[in-house]
Scaffold this motif. Structure first.
Motif, PDB file in Angstrom:
ATOM      1  N   GLY A  78       0.831  -1.196  -0.024  1.00 21.08           N
ATOM      2  CA  GLY A  78       0.009  -0.059   0.146  1.00 21.08           C
ATOM      3  C   GLY A  78       0.931   1.306   0.009  1.00 21.08           C
ATOM      4  N   PRO A  79       0.290   2.510  -0.054  1.00 24.95           N
ATOM      5  CA  PRO A  79       1.195   3.650  -0.087  1.00 24.95           C
ATOM      6  C   PRO A  79       2.060   3.858   1.029  1.00 24.95           C
ATOM      7  N   GLY A  80       1.527   3.439   2.332  1.00 27.91           N
ATOM      8  CA  GLY A  80       2.603   3.514   3.427  1.00 27.91           C
ATOM      9  C   GLY A  80       3.482   2.464   3.304  1.00 27.91           C
ATOM     10  N   ALA A  81       3.293   1.439   2.649  1.00 25.95           N
ATOM     11  CA  ALA A  81       4.498   0.292   2.518  1.00 25.95           C
ATOM     12  C   ALA A  81       5.815   0.796   2.083  1.00 25.95           C
ATOM     13  N   ALA A  82       5.590   2.021   1.341  1.00 23.22           N
ATOM     14  CA  ALA A  82       6.957   2.498   0.777  1.00 23.22           C
ATOM     15  C   ALA A  82       7.925   3.117   1.918  1.00 23.22           C
ATOM     16  N   ARG A  83       7.533   3.219   2.939  1.00 26.17           N
ATOM     17  CA  ARG A  83       8.463   3.651   3.980  1.00 26.17           C
ATOM     18  C   ARG A  83       9.242   2.749   4.371  1.00 26.17           C
ATOM     19  N   LEU A  84       9.216   1.307   3.980  1.00 22.50           N
ATOM     20  CA  LEU A  84      10.041   0.419   4.345  1.00 22.50           C
ATOM     21  C   LEU A  84      11.393   0.647   3.760  1.00 22.50           C
ATOM     22  N   VAL A  85      11.459   1.281   2.780  1.00 23.52           N
ATOM     23  CA  VAL A  85      12.732   1.635   2.052  1.00 23.52           C
ATOM     24  C   VAL A  85      13.681   2.244   3.295  1.00 23.52           C
ATOM     25  N   THR A  86      13.215   3.276   3.744  1.00 19.44           N
ATOM     26  CA  THR A  86      14.284   3.872   4.917  1.00 19.44           C
ATOM     27  C   THR A  86      14.808   2.868   5.930  1.00 19.44           C
ATOM     28  N   GLY A  87      14.023   1.975   6.613  1.00 22.91           N
ATOM     29  CA  GLY A  87      14.493   1.022   7.457  1.00 22.91           C
ATOM     30  C   GLY A  87      15.291  -0.034   6.618  1.00 22.91           C
ATOM     31  N   LEU A  88      14.971  -0.349   5.602  1.00 22.87           N
ATOM     32  CA  LEU A  88      15.648  -1.383   4.771  1.00 22.87           C
ATOM     33  C   LEU A  88      17.233  -0.697   4.389  1.00 22.87           C
ATOM     34  N   TYR A  89      17.460   0.407   4.051  1.00 27.04           N
ATOM     35  CA  TYR A  89      18.460   1.332   3.813  1.00 27.04           C
ATOM     36  C   TYR A  89      19.214   1.176   5.035  1.00 27.04           C
ATOM     37  N   ALA A  90      18.694   1.589   6.242  1.00 28.51           N
ATOM     38  CA  ALA A  90      19.466   1.429   7.490  1.00 28.51           C
ATOM     39  C   ALA A  90      20.169   0.160   7.622  1.00 28.51           C
ATOM     40  N   ALA A  91      19.476  -0.881   7.418  1.00 25.47           N
ATOM     41  CA  ALA A  91      19.759  -2.115   7.877  1.00 25.47           C
ATOM     42  C   ALA A  91      20.916  -2.632   7.009  1.00 25.47           C
ATOM     43  N   ALA A  92      20.850  -2.118   5.670  1.00 21.80           N
ATOM     44  CA  ALA A  92      21.701  -2.717   4.780  1.00 21.80           C
ATOM     45  C   ALA A  92      23.087  -1.816   5.238  1.00 21.80           C
ATOM     46  N   GLN A  93      22.936  -0.545   5.312  1.00 19.73           N
ATOM     47  CA  GLN A  93      24.337  -0.008   5.585  1.00 19.73           C
ATOM     48  C   GLN A  93      24.881  -0.506   6.986  1.00 19.73           C
ATOM     49  N   ALA A  95      24.605  -3.679   7.884  1.00 16.71           N
ATOM     50  CA  ALA A  95      24.882  -4.997   7.720  1.00 16.71           C
ATOM     51  C   ALA A  95      24.087  -5.948   9.074  1.00 16.71           C
ATOM     52  N   VAL A  96      22.565  -5.620   8.791  1.00 15.72           N
ATOM     53  CA  VAL A  96      21.980  -6.570   9.628  1.00 15.72           C
ATOM     54  C   VAL A  96      20.967  -7.501   8.688  1.00 15.72           C
ATOM     55  N   PRO A  97      20.888  -8.567   8.979  1.00 15.11           N
ATOM     56  CA  PRO A  97      20.270  -9.409   8.258  1.00 15.11           C
ATOM     57  C   PRO A  97      18.706  -9.408   8.509  1.00 15.11           C
ATOM     58  N   LEU A  98      17.864  -9.220   7.612  1.00 13.18           N
ATOM     59  CA  LEU A  98      16.557  -8.985   7.755  1.00 13.18           C
ATOM     60  C   LEU A  98      15.775  -9.772   6.409  1.00 13.18           C
ATOM     61  N   VAL A  99      14.512 -10.164   6.700  1.00 14.65           N
ATOM     62  CA  VAL A  99      13.549 -10.899   5.864  1.00 14.65           C
ATOM     63  C   VAL A  99      12.462 -10.078   5.698  1.00 14.65           C
ATOM     64  N   ARG A 150      19.153 -17.457   3.880  1.00 10.58           N
ATOM     65  CA  ARG A 150      20.592 -17.840   3.608  1.00 10.58           C
ATOM     66  C   ARG A 150      21.447 -16.445   2.957  1.00 10.58           C
ATOM     67  N   ILE A 151      20.634 -15.732   2.019  1.00 15.82           N
ATOM     68  CA  ILE A 151      21.122 -14.569   1.484  1.00 15.82           C
ATOM     69  C   ILE A 151      21.374 -13.452   2.287  1.00 15.82           C
ATOM     70  N   ALA A 152      20.515 -13.346   3.513  1.00 12.91           N
ATOM     71  CA  ALA A 152      20.616 -12.320   4.453  1.00 12.91           C
ATOM     72  C   ALA A 152      21.789 -12.628   5.394  1.00 12.91           C
ATOM     73  N   ARG A 153      22.197 -13.817   5.733  1.00 10.72           N
ATOM     74  CA  ARG A 153      23.197 -13.921   6.759  1.00 10.72           C
ATOM     75  C   ARG A 153      24.420 -13.994   6.088  1.00 10.72           C
ATOM     76  N   GLU A 154      24.457 -14.800   4.778  1.00 10.15           N
ATOM     77  CA  GLU A 154      25.950 -14.958   4.332  1.00 10.15           C
ATOM     78  C   GLU A 154      26.587 -13.568   3.668  1.00 10.15           C
ATOM     79  N   GLY A 155      28.005 -13.795   3.627  1.00  9.30           N
ATOM     80  CA  GLY A 155      28.707 -12.815   3.339  1.00  9.30           C
ATOM     81  C   GLY A 155      28.697 -11.549   4.195  1.00  9.30           C
TER      82      GLY A 155
END
Length: 402
Positions: A78-93, A95-99, A150-155
């Motif tokens: 939904g429209p509000g789900a686009a705010r996921l991107v901010t949290g996903l970016y922080a986790a990527a930077q 290096a936190v594994p999330l699904v 597997r991808i979230a944890r590896e490397g």
């Protein structure tokens, strides 16, 4: 063991259990009903609903760092789900594994009418995740979920997103997902022994990993006294300090430090509140209800995700929130103490530095007795007035005609 025919959503939930997942954070919605039903039928996995999709990711982030397993988020598209991107970016930077699971009604895609077209979350999340996949075949569910963990944890760990259509989730598939795999742990959760005596204030125009943005020396000295030299390293319970960037050189004694620091270099303003809820639920899940969670954050960023205090109060997530806020001489948008009280939490303001230690000790006791967050708003500087913008001429109303 021969494969059995079960709904695809149930096969996915069995894989979550195999991975050691006992709590899912997210925003409820119709497209996720097959997942909820499978979780209820399988048992062993609770769901913590939140108000904001971004906050759900930060909660899973804090849970993963504390628990040592990949965190799981489930959000309806939904429209509000686009705010996921901010949290996903922080986790990527960091290096936190999330699904991250996003639910949408059908596999056929969004309706053609632009007014009812949800955002393309797979395309939005692709630049900030290790993989973003849309499932288009129900038989793909078991493989997609196993690969996601597997991808979230590896490397270098990071987030993975799976787009789950509700109509495919209820389709029956032949699956052997029930076989025990033992799950997988994250080898290096980013928490470390902390020594608050080493906290330093930001003295330049920008912060580095050894600073607390905007915090004056006296505020940091008081924290060092309460949680550093005054903290009993031999105590039965540990203290988890959420905030950052904070300088935390190792100060573990013979018995090991009982103060752990969870820091985030890339979190947006206010990320500390939902992240601390994830830390709290991870500690409760592994039986450490006596462990203490303390949040240190800039008061100016607190309003951004302060609404999640309602979830913390409802789901018994006690913590101590210490805000360091510059006095705006009456120009604050909201009183943090009143905001906390509106969500059913206790709060207290501190103006005199001599009162800080007493207020912190009160907050620690109050959090234990109420099992809810308790806030201490510390005014860390003399009143200042925000700089004004360019002069604006008065607005005149003009009419046409004589």
């Amino acid at each position: 063991m021969a494969a059995q025919r079960i709904p695809a959503a149930r096969a996915a939930v069995q894989i979550l259990r195999d991975e050691g997942i006992d709590l899912v954070f997210g925003c409820p919605g119709g497209p996720l009903l097959p997942l909820y039903a499978a979780m209820a039928e399988t048992g062993g996995i609770a769901h913590l609903p939140v108000r904001d999709a971004e906050a759900a990711v930060h909660m899973a982030d804090g849970w993963a760092r504390t628990n040592g397993r990949a965190g799981v988020v489930a959000v309806a598209a939904g429209p509000g789900a686009a705010r996921l991107v901010t949290g996903l970016y922080a986790a990527a930077q960091d290096a936190v594994p999330l699904v991250c699971l996003t639910g949408r009604p059908t596999a056929a895609g969004p309706p053609r009418r632009a007014a009812h077209r949800p955002p393309d979350l797979v395309r939005l999340a692709a630049p900030v995740t290790k993989r973003a996949e849309r499932i288009e075949d129900p038989a793909r569910f078991p493989g997609a979920f196993r690969e996601a963990f597997r991808i979230a944890r590896e490397g270098r760990p990071g987030p993975v997103l799976i787009d789950v259509p509700a109509d495919l989730a209820v389709a029956e598939i032949a699956s052997d997902a029930g076989r025990a795999t033992g799950g997988g742990r994250w080898s290096a959760p980013p928490t470390r022994a902390a020594a608050p005596a080493g906290l330093t204030a930001d003295r330049g125009g920008h912060a580095d990993p050894g600073t607390v943005r905007g915090a004056p020396p006296w505020f940091l000295a008081e924290l060092a006294a309460v949680f550093g030299t005054g903290h009993d390293a031999a105590a039965a319970s540990a203290t988890y300090l959420v905030g950052g960037p904070l300088h935390a050189p190792s100060a573990a004694g013979p018995g090991g430090s009982r103060l752990q620091h969870l820091y985030g270099r890339s979190g947006p303003p206010g990320w500390e509140v939902p992240a601390a809820i994830g830390v709290r639920k991870a500690l409760d899940g592994r039986g450490e209800r006596d462990a203490e969670v303390v949040v240190v954050l800039d008061g100016d960023g607190f309003p951004s995700l302060s609404g999640e205090l309602a979830a913390a109060a409802r789901y018994d997530a006690p913590m101590v929130l210490l805000l360091h806020t510059a006095d705006r001489a009456g120009e604050d948008f909201a009183d943090p103490v009143k905001v906390a009280e509106a969500y059913g939490c206790a709060g207290r303001g501190v103006v005199d530095p001599a009162e800080l230690r007493t207020a912190v000790e009160w907050a620690r006791k109050e959090a234990v007795s109420t099992r809810r967050p308790v806030l201490v708003d510390v005014r860390t500087g003399p009143p200042v007035r925000l700089p004004g913008g360019p002069a604006v001429e008065p607005v005149h109303e003009y009419t046409h005609g004589p």
